[in-house]
Design a protein around this motif. Structure first.
Motif, short mmCIF file in Angstrom:
data_model
loop_
_atom_site.label_atom_id
_atom_site.label_comp_id
_atom_site.label_asym_id
_atom_site.label_seq_id
_atom_site.Cartn_x
_atom_site.Cartn_y
_atom_site.Cartn_z
N THR A 57 0.82 -1.21 0.00
CA THR A 57 0.00 0.00 0.00
C THR A 57 0.86 1.27 0.00
O THR A 57 0.33 2.37 -0.08
N LYS A 58 2.15 1.11 0.09
CA LYS A 58 3.11 2.17 -0.21
C LYS A 58 4.44 1.48 -0.47
O LYS A 58 4.68 0.36 0.01
N ARG A 59 5.28 2.12 -1.25
CA ARG A 59 6.58 1.51 -1.54
C ARG A 59 7.45 1.49 -0.30
O ARG A 59 7.59 2.50 0.39
N VAL A 60 8.01 0.32 -0.01
CA VAL A 60 8.99 0.16 1.06
C VAL A 60 10.32 -0.13 0.38
O VAL A 60 10.42 -1.04 -0.45
N TYR A 61 11.32 0.63 0.74
CA TYR A 61 12.63 0.48 0.11
C TYR A 61 13.39 -0.67 0.76
O TYR A 61 14.22 -0.50 1.65
N TRP A 62 13.07 -1.87 0.28
CA TRP A 62 13.55 -3.09 0.90
C TRP A 62 15.07 -3.22 0.81
O TRP A 62 15.71 -3.81 1.69
N LYS A 63 15.67 -2.66 -0.25
CA LYS A 63 17.13 -2.74 -0.35
C LYS A 63 17.79 -1.91 0.74
O LYS A 63 18.85 -2.29 1.27
N THR A 64 17.19 -0.76 1.08
CA THR A 64 17.71 0.05 2.16
C THR A 64 17.65 -0.72 3.48
O THR A 64 18.62 -0.75 4.25
N ALA A 65 16.52 -1.35 3.75
CA ALA A 65 16.37 -2.15 4.97
C ALA A 65 17.34 -3.33 4.98
O ALA A 65 17.87 -3.70 6.03
N THR A 66 17.58 -3.92 3.83
CA THR A 66 18.51 -5.04 3.72
C THR A 66 19.94 -4.60 3.98
O THR A 66 20.70 -5.27 4.69
N ARG A 67 20.31 -3.45 3.42
CA ARG A 67 21.66 -2.92 3.67
C ARG A 67 21.85 -2.65 5.16
O ARG A 67 22.93 -2.88 5.71
N GLU A 68 20.80 -2.15 5.82
CA GLU A 68 20.90 -1.91 7.25
C GLU A 68 21.11 -3.22 8.01
O GLU A 68 21.95 -3.30 8.92
N MET A 69 20.36 -4.27 7.65
CA MET A 69 20.52 -5.56 8.32
C MET A 69 21.93 -6.11 8.13
O MET A 69 22.55 -6.62 9.08
N LEU A 70 22.46 -6.01 6.92
CA LEU A 70 23.81 -6.50 6.67
C LEU A 70 24.83 -5.69 7.46
O LEU A 70 25.84 -6.22 7.93
N TRP A 71 24.56 -4.39 7.65
CA TRP A 71 25.41 -3.52 8.47
C TRP A 71 25.36 -3.95 9.93
O TRP A 71 26.39 -4.01 10.59
N PHE A 72 24.17 -4.26 10.43
CA PHE A 72 24.06 -4.77 11.80
C PHE A 72 24.96 -5.99 11.99
O PHE A 72 25.65 -6.13 13.01
N LEU A 73 24.94 -6.90 11.02
CA LEU A 73 25.66 -8.16 11.16
C LEU A 73 27.17 -7.98 11.11
O LEU A 73 27.91 -8.90 11.46
N THR A 74 27.65 -6.82 10.68
CA THR A 74 29.09 -6.55 10.74
C THR A 74 29.52 -6.09 12.13
O THR A 74 30.72 -6.07 12.44
N GLY A 75 28.56 -5.69 12.98
CA GLY A 75 28.89 -5.13 14.28
C GLY A 75 29.29 -3.68 14.22
O GLY A 75 29.62 -3.06 15.24
N GLU A 76 29.23 -3.07 13.04
CA GLU A 76 29.61 -1.66 12.86
C GLU A 76 28.60 -0.75 13.54
O GLU A 76 27.41 -1.05 13.60
N THR A 77 29.08 0.40 14.07
CA THR A 77 28.19 1.36 14.72
C THR A 77 28.34 2.76 14.15
O THR A 77 27.69 3.68 14.64
N ASN A 78 29.18 2.93 13.15
CA ASN A 78 29.35 4.24 12.51
C ASN A 78 28.51 4.29 11.25
O ASN A 78 28.42 3.31 10.50
N ILE A 79 27.89 5.45 11.01
CA ILE A 79 26.98 5.55 9.87
C ILE A 79 27.70 5.63 8.52
O ILE A 79 27.06 5.50 7.47
#
Length: 315
Positions: A57-79
């Motif tokens: 019902t609205k576009r969700v930018y799933w690639k952005t959310a996926t990049r964030e998840m992959l970033w979490f899994l690196t343990g990184e905390t810098n943007i």
């Protein structure tokens, strides 16, 4: 139109949004924006056959959310790694801290440009503190020394431990990834909202299905929840692939479940739309470990959403 006898899976999200907006308690919140809020909610999504809770019902930018998840899994905390990929979802917090502490009235756009171009500046001002990924893959430990002092020990990789325990003891009730480290909350730009993931194995052998239960203490339903649902389902799919199981069900549970008062236009527009289609996720390869996935490993099929609806983020 959605059939009430067999509603589209997304309808439960829309029903939750309507319930909060129509019956939620109006409250003054941390951001000062104000919300309508309810206590406790649950959504359930079947992830079989590649199904994903990706809103239509609205576009969700799933690639952005996926990049964030992959970033979490690196343990990184810098943007900075996110900024270099064009991911903007964490930028407001370090920008607000920089303006407050430096006194420089720099625009968000100019701040993000400096983060991208100046590595030393990013190291000083782009860190979010020990947020999600740090707790997931490097939960701090401490040792008591003979001289009576403590020293830092080896960090705990909760994600790796859960992968191992799912393989070795699928019936365990301890398959948990926890982000709520009380001792470090005051050092985080934002304490974890999606704080506790618990995995549950249903069936055995080739029939085993991996379920995920996510408890989210605080949930911005309009802007945050669409990302949270995708990310939790994505993590479940990755965990299932790594452990040789089929994806089962995602059970999402919210604590303080709210809508911001300045999101009225988004809410009104989205509640007037009908969900359609059934997007699926293809994972194109099985990496050696859960930490080795890349953005190109993921492909979404049959996603034809209605246009995005913009609204401000409350910081």
């Amino acid at each position: 139109m959605s059939s009430r006898a067999n509603p589209h899976p997304e309808q439960q999200y829309l029903d939750l949004m309507a319930r909060i907006w129509e019956h939620g308690s109006q409250r003054v919140d941390r951001t000062g924006v104000g919300t309508r809020s309810i206590a406790g909610a649950m959504l359930r999504f079947d992830l079989a056959d590649g199904a994903m809770p990706l809103l239509t019902t609205k576009r969700v930018y799933w690639k952005t959310a996926t990049r964030e998840m992959l970033w979490f899994l690196t343990g990184e905390t810098n943007i900075r790694p996110l900024v270099l990929q064009g991911v903007k979802i964490w930028n407001e917090w370090p920008h607000a801290r920089y303006v407050k502490e430096s006194g420089e009235n720099i625009s968000l756009e100019d701040f993000v440009t400096r983060i991208a171009e100046d590595e030393a500046f990013a190291e000083r001002w782009g860190d979010l503190g020990p947020v999600y990924g740090k707790q997931w893959v490097d939960w701090p430990t401490y040792r008591f020394r003979k001289d009576g002092l403590y020293e830092k020990g080896e960090g705990i990789n909760q994600v790796a431990q859960v992968v191992d325990s799912l393989r070795s003891s699928p019936g365990s009730r301890r398959h948990i990834i926890e982000g709520w480290n009380v001792a470090e909350l005051d050092r985080m730009a934002l304490p974890p909202c999606h704080k506790t993931y618990q995995f549950h194995v249903e069936g055995e052998g080739s029939e085993a299905r991996l379920n995920c239960l996510l408890y989210q203490r605080s949930c911005d339903v309009a802007l945050g929840l669409p990302f949270n649902l995708w990310s939790a389902a994505l993590l479940t799919r990755m965990m299932a692939q790594q452990t040789g199981m089929e994806p089962g069900e995602l059970v999402w549970m919210g604590g303080d479940v709210h809508l911001y008062l300045n999101h009225e236009h988004l809410i009104t527009e989205q509640l007037g739309r009908e969900p359609s289609g059934h997007p699926t996720l293809e994972i194109k390869r099985k990496p050696e470990t859960i930490f080795d996935y890349e953005i190109d490993d993921f492909l979404v099929h049959d996603y034809a959403p209605l246009p995005p609806i913009k609204a401000p983020v409350a910081v």
